[in-house]
Every structure is written in structure tokens, then in C-alpha cells.
Design a protein around this motif. Structure first.
Motif, PDB file in Angstrom:
ATOM      1  N   PRO A  89       6.590   2.972  -6.092  1.00 39.48           N
ATOM      2  CA  PRO A  89       6.654   4.346  -5.575  1.00 39.48           C
ATOM      3  C   PRO A  89       5.693   5.278  -6.290  1.00 39.48           C
ATOM      4  CG  PRO A  89       8.517   3.902  -7.007  1.00 39.48           C
ATOM      5  CD  PRO A  89       7.812   2.599  -6.827  1.00 39.48           C
ATOM      6  N   PRO A  90       5.174   6.289  -5.582  1.00 44.75           N
ATOM      7  CA  PRO A  90       4.333   7.300  -6.242  1.00 44.75           C
ATOM      8  C   PRO A  90       5.149   8.103  -7.249  1.00 44.75           C
ATOM      9  CG  PRO A  90       4.105   7.389  -3.838  1.00 44.75           C
ATOM     10  CD  PRO A  90       5.263   6.500  -4.126  1.00 44.75           C
ATOM     11  N   VAL A  91       4.452   8.678  -8.213  1.00 44.75           N
ATOM     12  CA  VAL A  91       5.082   9.516  -9.227  1.00 44.75           C
ATOM     13  C   VAL A  91       4.470  10.899  -9.114  1.00 44.75           C
ATOM     14  CG1 VAL A  91       5.431   9.876 -11.694  1.00 44.75           C
ATOM     15  CG2 VAL A  91       5.547   7.571 -10.743  1.00 44.75           C
ATOM     16  N   LEU A  92       5.325  11.938  -8.960  1.00 42.18           N
ATOM     17  CA  LEU A  92       4.869  13.311  -8.762  1.00 42.18           C
ATOM     18  C   LEU A  92       5.267  14.148  -9.972  1.00 42.18           C
ATOM     19  CD1 LEU A  92       3.636  15.503  -6.934  1.00 42.18           C
ATOM     20  CD2 LEU A  92       5.943  15.849  -5.971  1.00 42.18           C
ATOM     21  N   ARG A  93       4.260  14.756 -10.592  1.00 38.71           N
ATOM     22  CA  ARG A  93       4.512  15.680 -11.705  1.00 38.71           C
ATOM     23  C   ARG A  93       4.501  17.101 -11.160  1.00 38.71           C
ATOM     24  NH1 ARG A  93       2.240  19.157 -15.367  1.00 38.71           N
ATOM     25  NH2 ARG A  93       2.805  18.880 -17.581  1.00 38.71           N
ATOM     26  N   LEU A  94       5.585  17.818 -11.406  1.00 40.85           N
ATOM     27  CA  LEU A  94       5.705  19.196 -10.941  1.00 40.85           C
ATOM     28  C   LEU A  94       4.993  20.136 -11.910  1.00 40.85           C
ATOM     29  CD1 LEU A  94       9.438  19.115  -9.826  1.00 40.85           C
ATOM     30  CD2 LEU A  94       7.401  18.649  -8.469  1.00 40.85           C
ATOM     31  N   ALA A 149       0.844  -1.197   0.000  1.00 41.49           N
ATOM     32  CA  ALA A 149       0.000   0.000   0.000  1.00 41.49           C
ATOM     33  C   ALA A 149       0.878   1.245   0.000  1.00 41.49           C
ATOM     34  CB  ALA A 149      -0.941   0.008   1.194  1.00 41.49           C
ATOM     35  N   VAL A 150       0.293   2.345  -0.482  1.00 39.38           N
ATOM     36  CA  VAL A 150       0.865   3.690  -0.401  1.00 39.38           C
ATOM     37  C   VAL A 150      -0.235   4.609   0.126  1.00 39.38           C
ATOM     38  CG1 VAL A 150       1.732   5.677  -1.676  1.00 39.38           C
ATOM     39  CG2 VAL A 150       2.582   3.405  -2.205  1.00 39.38           C
ATOM     40  N   ILE A 151       0.096   5.416   1.162  1.00 38.75           N
ATOM     41  CA  ILE A 151      -0.845   6.394   1.704  1.00 38.75           C
ATOM     42  C   ILE A 151      -0.225   7.773   1.525  1.00 38.75           C
ATOM     43  CG2 ILE A 151      -2.068   7.211   3.755  1.00 38.75           C
ATOM     44  CD1 ILE A 151      -2.100   4.393   4.805  1.00 38.75           C
ATOM     45  N   ALA A 152      -0.999   8.691   0.959  1.00 37.11           N
ATOM     46  CA  ALA A 152      -0.564  10.075   0.793  1.00 37.11           C
ATOM     47  C   ALA A 152      -1.575  10.991   1.472  1.00 37.11           C
ATOM     48  CB  ALA A 152      -0.434  10.423  -0.688  1.00 37.11           C
ATOM     49  N   ARG A 153      -1.052  11.922   2.262  1.00 39.26           N
ATOM     50  CA  ARG A 153      -1.919  12.858   3.002  1.00 39.26           C
ATOM     51  C   ARG A 153      -1.645  14.284   2.501  1.00 39.26           C
ATOM     52  NH1 ARG A 153      -1.206  14.617   9.323  1.00 39.26           N
ATOM     53  NH2 ARG A 153      -3.060  15.952   9.479  1.00 39.26           N
ATOM     54  N   PHE A 154      -2.704  14.950   2.016  1.00 38.53           N
ATOM     55  CA  PHE A 154      -2.627  16.346   1.609  1.00 38.53           C
ATOM     56  C   PHE A 154      -3.094  17.205   2.785  1.00 38.53           C
ATOM     57  CE2 PHE A 154      -2.875  14.029  -2.330  1.00 38.53           C
ATOM     58  CZ  PHE A 154      -2.019  14.719  -3.175  1.00 38.53           C
ATOM     59  N   HIS A 155      -2.181  18.014   3.312  1.00 43.20           N
ATOM     60  CA  HIS A 155      -2.488  18.815   4.489  1.00 43.20           C
ATOM     61  C   HIS A 155      -3.446  19.949   4.137  1.00 43.20           C
ATOM     62  CE1 HIS A 155       0.574  17.041   7.246  1.00 43.20           C
ATOM     63  NE2 HIS A 155       1.047  16.608   6.078  1.00 43.20           N
ATOM     64  N   PRO A 156      -4.145  20.497   5.144  1.00 39.71           N
ATOM     65  CA  PRO A 156      -5.115  21.564   4.856  1.00 39.71           C
ATOM     66  C   PRO A 156      -4.494  22.803   4.239  1.00 39.71           C
ATOM     67  CG  PRO A 156      -5.492  20.614   7.029  1.00 39.71           C
ATOM     68  CD  PRO A 156      -4.206  20.045   6.545  1.00 39.71           C
ATOM     69  N   ASP A 157      -3.165  23.020   4.472  1.00 42.76           N
ATOM     70  CA  ASP A 157      -2.555  24.212   3.896  1.00 42.76           C
ATOM     71  C   ASP A 157      -2.434  24.133   2.387  1.00 42.76           C
ATOM     72  OD1 ASP A 157      -0.565  22.376   3.518  1.00 42.76           O
ATOM     73  OD2 ASP A 157       0.847  23.275   4.935  1.00 42.76           O
ATOM     74  N   ARG A 180       9.035  13.392 -10.923  1.00 40.14           N
ATOM     75  CA  ARG A 180       9.911  12.759  -9.932  1.00 40.14           C
ATOM     76  C   ARG A 180       9.258  11.480  -9.425  1.00 40.14           C
ATOM     77  NH1 ARG A 180      10.562  16.331  -5.115  1.00 40.14           N
ATOM     78  NH2 ARG A 180      11.621  14.450  -4.404  1.00 40.14           N
ATOM     79  N   THR A 181      10.085  10.487  -9.167  1.00 40.13           N
ATOM     80  CA  THR A 181       9.631   9.247  -8.538  1.00 40.13           C
ATOM     81  C   THR A 181       9.941   9.334  -7.057  1.00 40.13           C
ATOM     82  OG1 THR A 181      10.032   7.986 -10.560  1.00 40.13           O
ATOM     83  CG2 THR A 181       9.835   6.742  -8.515  1.00 40.13           C
TER      84      THR A 181
END
Length: 571
Positions: free
Chosen positions: A461-466, A440-448, A472-473
Motif C-alpha cells: 500500500p502507498p504511504v501518505l505523510r500529512l 502495481a499502484v497508480i496514483a492520480r493527482f487532479h488538476p485542482d 497514514r497507510t
């Protein structure tokens, strides 16, 4: 080495003939070959002397410029004779040995020496004649021996004739036995191949379609399959032969024809009124739970071979098992699919953040596995997104997936750290199902809206597009698989994310291929995600999810489920 003689007279011819014979002897040419060479050369010399002129004889012996192991003799005609169409005479004789360097084979002009040489040249002929005499004596001996043997052969002729008849009878019996064995092997091979074809599919409609293809035209001219629960029109059912109805009621094979079939284990019935001129073999399709239907066959000829009929009964039994297994599989698959579809959550709405999810079952096997995704808000306003994969397929994996999903939502009420949530899920799974594992992968987006915390447990691994299109991996050190017999504490990782960023969570079915592993697939996913225009992700994240899957799933066959969750911060 090549030697040359000019032949213009009888003396020259005699000298050349003697020299050639000596050369042949000194180079190990056998006596028979020497005699044959001398005779042919002598005939040619007489023809040359009759035509006149000066002829040139060349003899190539094993040496530096000639082919080793042969004696090459060429007799060239004079120019005037050559102009008239005369071609050189040549012959090649094998030489087992090489002559001594000083063996020139030259004969002097002295008459006495020449006469002596000519007399010596006949020694080869004498040896050949002696050998011929020996062979004649041997032939006479064998002729006598053959005559005596023939007397015995005539005496044994009668016995051999009787033995031949017995042997022919034995051969005929052996041929019949071989044919019977070959026919038995052919039936067993067909039965094994047909069983493999029927059991290769877990779709009962496919099995029903393939069965006639296997039997026609080799073992049946026509095949009809009557499944009890699949009548086309329940208000107007089709008319069935009486033998098929009796087979359905009694569970015994029936043979309907105007003559007894004599088939083992089959009841003889009168011919069918629907088609009285066609024999019918009606075999019930039985399983342990309930009868499925009746298989009705027409013979490819006038009637079946009894052994072929036995084979057909066995094939019908195996087809019944295959159809029953396929129906049970389809029933379990429908239940599992209904359960999994019901457990896939509705994605929440979050200001400034868009979510899009896709789930595609595998094209092989149960088609239902333990892949899952979820997204929900915590009391503090943060958004929890998760994607996971329970090992295995079928009902068990789907039920375990639902339990993990429920446990995660319960834990997230008090715990907001993704690492701590995964640690609790690890302990929960190990105690609940010690032999079942998950990633599993858990990602938390903070309120800010600018902070992302994530943690992984044995998952790709998650993949993040800027916002600028770079990808980025997020491959910081993950935890081990959930449920393994190991005490672990899974760590959090934090990223600063700017508006316009997109996070892709996925299962291994999207990126892993047997032939190449998982890393090339992650690279393809990163390249596909980076190819989007920012406006596409802002305005149509759902369509972007579909376009992202297209290059990743170009092959139509998938061995594993595919799950994708896109999280996009509006620019």
C-alpha cells in the motif's frame, strides 16, 4: 541403630568380638567378609589390650540414623591414649540384609556361654578354609587342563606362524586398497567442493581468482590462467610456453618436461625454454562455443600422481564450463541493465508538485528485474504516477515491464481512472503472457491540486505523510495481482490532500525481509517518512529520498530490486 561396648579386659574383648561377628552374620554379611572383619578386629583388639585402658566400640547397623546397607564399626581409644596421638580405628562393611529388631548380638558374662560363642565364631573361618580348599582343587584341575592344552598349542605353533604371515600379507594388501580408496575419495571430495566453489559465482573474474587458491599448494606449486580475450597489452603480448600455445591450437592437454609424464590423455612435449627445470601441465579451457584459454600448472613435487592428473583435467573442464556460464550471464546482465536503464523515465515537472525516484537493483542474481516507475501528464492536466513490479528477473521481466509501461501510457490517453487503468493492464497481461504476473499502484493527482485518486493491484500500500507529520497507510481494499486467471474490476479510492503532503510509492524490495515479512518494513518506512522536517521535503526532495533509503537498506545484501517514488505537494 548404634550399639556400644566398653573393652577393658580380655573378657570384654572376647565378648565384643563375638557380638560383632553375630551382628555381621545377622545382617547378611558374606562369610568371607565376616572372616576378614573378625581377623582385622582381633588384631586391633590385641593392640588395644597391650596399650591398656578402656576402649569403646561402636557398631552402626542399618537403621534410622545410619547409612542404610552398611555396617559401620569404630573403635575409640581411651582419652589418655588419644591424647598421645592414637586415632580411632574404623571400618565399613556392606550389609545386604537388615537384621531383626531384637537382634542385639549381645553375649552374656557366663564363661560357658562366652566359650561357646568364641567356638561358634570360628565357623566363618572354617567356611573360608573349605572354600579355599575347593579353589585349590579347581586350580589343580585347570593347571592340568592348561598343560594338556599347551601340548596342542605347541603342535599348532608352526601352522599359526604360517597363517600369521599370510594374514600380514592380506592386511598389507587391504591397507594398500584402503589407501587407494581413501585417495580416490579425497580426489572426488576435492573435485566436488572445488566445483561448488567455482559454480557459486557468476563473475568470471572471481572464478579466475579462486581457481589458483583451490589448487595451491595441494595439487600445484604454481597456476597460470591464460584467457585469450584478456591479454594485458595487445601490442606487446606476454610470452607463453610452447606447450601452452600448442594446447591452445590443438585443444589437447600437453605435458612439457625433461622426462615422459605417462599421463593418460596428455601429450608429452620437450621442456619449456622459458623454465626448463620446471615441468608444466598445460590444459586447454574448452567450451562448446569456443576455446576460452589455457590453464598451466606446475607440480607440487617432482611430478604428478597419474590419478591426480586425471582429476586436474576434469577440474579444468568444469572450470571452463563455470567461466563460460559466468560470461554468458554477464553478457545478458549488461543487456538487461542497459534496457532497463533506458526504460526508466524522466520525471515531468509539475507546478506545486515535486517528484523524486530511486531504483536500486538486487545484489544477487541477474541484478535486473521487473521493478519500474513512471509519471506523466494526461490531456486534462492531471498527473499519473505509477510504480509496479513484474515477477521474475532478467531480460524477460525487463521486456515485459517495458510493454506494461507502454500500454499504460496508451490507455491513459483516454482513461483517467487508476482503477480502470489497472483493470485494462490486467486483461492485457493475461492475454499477452498468461503465466506472468505483476503488481502495481497508480496514483492520480487532479488538476485542482487537492484531490488524490489511487488504486492498487496486489502491491504494497502507498504511504501518505500529512503536513503535520502524521503518516497514514492507504490500505483500502486492493485488487488482485495483474495477469492472474481471474476476471476482476479494480476500484478507485479518493483522498483529500493538503499542501505539504507527501505520497510514497514503493516496491516490496524496500520493505520485505525473509525473516520478518512485509508489515514491519512498512512500519519502518512510515516512521522514517514521518521523521522529516517539512522544510526538508519542500526544499530538497531528492536528498530526502536518499535519506529515506538509508535506514531502510542498512543491510548490504538485497535479494530483490528496490524502487521508490516520492510525490510532494509544496507547502
Amino acid at each position: 541403630m548404634t550399639r556400644v561396648w566398653q573393652i577393658g579386659s580380655v573378657t570384654d574383648a572376647a565378648r565384643a568380638r563375638v557380638s560383632l561377628a553375630r551382628l555381621a552374620a545377622r545382617h547378611g554379611v558374606p562369610a568371607v567378609e565376616r572372616a576378614r572383619l573378625a581377623a582385622a578386629f582381633g588384631i586391633r583388639l590385641r593392640q588395644c589390650l597391650a596399650k591398656g585402658g578402656t576402649w569403646r566400640l561402636t557398631v552402626g547397623t542399618p537403621g534410622s540414623d545410619d547409612e542404610e546397607g552398611v555396617l559401620h564399626v569404630v573403635l575409640f581409644p581411651p582419652p589418655d591414649v588419644s591424647a598421645a596421638g592414637e586415632t580411632p580405628w574404623e571400618v565399613t562393611v556392606p550389609c545386604p540384609e537388615a537384621g531383626r529388631p531384637d537382634d542385639g548380638g549381645t553375649v552374656t558374662d557366663d564363661p560357658a556361654d562366652l566359650a561357646q560363642a568364641l567356638l561358634s565364631a570360628d565357623e566363618d573361618t572354617a567356611q573360608v578354609l573349605d572354600r579355599l580348599a575347593e579353589q585349590e582343587a579347581l586350580v589343580a584341575f585347570h593347571r592340568e587342563e592348561l598343560h594338556q592344552t599347551n601340548q596342542g598349542v605347541l603342535a599348532l605353533h608352526a601352522e599359526l606362524d604360517a597363517a600369521g604371515r599370510a594374514q600380514r600379507e592380506a592386511f598389507a594388501a587391504e591397507h594398500r586398497a584402503r589407501n587407494e580408496a581413501e585417495n580416490a575419495r579425497r580426489r572426488l571430495t576435492f573435485l566436488a567442493d572445488a566445483s561448488a566453489v567455482l559454480n557459486a559465482s557468476l563473475n568470471h573474474g572471481e572464478i579466475v581468482r579462486r581457481l589458483p587458491e583451490l589448487l595451491v599448494p595441494r595439487y600445484a606449486a604454481r597456476v597460470d590462467i591464460w584467457l585469450f580475450d584478456e591479454d594485458d597489452d595487445p601490442h606487446h603480448p606476454p610470452t607463453r610456453p610452447a606447450a601452452a600455445v600448442r594446447a591452445a591450437r590443438t585443444g589437447r592437454p600437453q605435458y612439457a618436461a625433461d622426462h615422459p609424464g605417462g599421463l593418460r590423455g596428455v601429450d608429452d612435449r620437450p621442456p619449456s625454454l622459458l623454465d626448463p627445470g620446471r615441468p608444466l601441465l598445460c590444459v586447454p579451457l574448452l567450451t562448446r562455443q569456443a576455446p576460452l584459454g589455457v590453464l598451466t600448472l606446475s607440480p607440487p613435487g617432482e611430478r604428478w600422481d597419474p590419478d591426480d592428473a586425471v582429476m586436474l583435467l576434469e577440474l579444468a573442464r568444469r572450470a571452463s564450463i563455470a567461466i563460460g556460464n559466468a560470461r554468458r550471464f554477464e553478457h545478458n546482465r549488461d543487456i538487461a541493465e542497459t534496457l532497463q536503464r533506458a526504460l526508466l523515465t524522466e520525471l515531468p515537472t509539475t507546478p506545486g508538485l515535486s517528484l523524486a525516484a530511486r531504483y536500486l537493483p538486487a545484489t544477487h542474481g541477474m541484478n535486473i528485474g521487473g521493478d519500474w516507475y513512471d509519471a506523466f501528464h494526461r490531456p486534462d492536466g492531471s498527473l499519473i504516477t505509477v510504480i509496479g513490479d513484474v515477477t521474475g528477473h532478467g531480460l524477460h521481466a525487463a521486456v515485459m515491464m517495458s510493454q506494461l509501461r507502454t500500454a499504460l501510457r496508451a490507455y491513459a490517453v483516454d482513461v483517467g481512472s487508476p482503477g480502470r487503468l489497472l483493470t485494462r493492464l490486467h486483461r492485457f497481461l493475461h492475454q499477452l503472457q498468461p503465466h506472468l504476473y505483476a503488481t502495481a499502484v497508480i496514483a492520480r493527482f487532479h488538476p485542482d491540486g487537492s484531490t488524490l485518486t489511487w488504486a492498487a493491484a496486489g502491491h504494497p500500500p502507498p504511504v501518505l505523510r500529512l503536513p503535520d507529520g502524521r503518516v497514514r497507510t492507504l490500505d483500502a481494499k486492493p485488487g488482485a495481482m495483474l495477469g492472474i486467471p481471474l476476471e476482476q474490476k479494480i476500484a478507485d479510492h479518493t483522498e483529500r490532500v493538503a499542501p505539504g503532503s507527501t505520497l510514497a510509492l514503493y516496491t516490496d524490495g524496500l520493505v520485505e525481509r525473509r525473516a520478518e515479512g512485509i508489515d514491519p518494513g512498512i512500519g519502518r518506512l512510515a516512521a522514517a517518512l514521518g521523521s522529516f522536517v517539512p522544510a526538508e521535503l519542500d526544499t530538497d526532495l531528492e536528498g530526502s529520498a536518499d535519506r529515506l533509503l538509508q535506514p531502510m537498506l542498512s543491510d548490504s545484501e538485497r535479494d530483490d530490486d528496490v524502487c521508490l517514488l516520492l510525490c510532494h505537494l509544496h507547502g
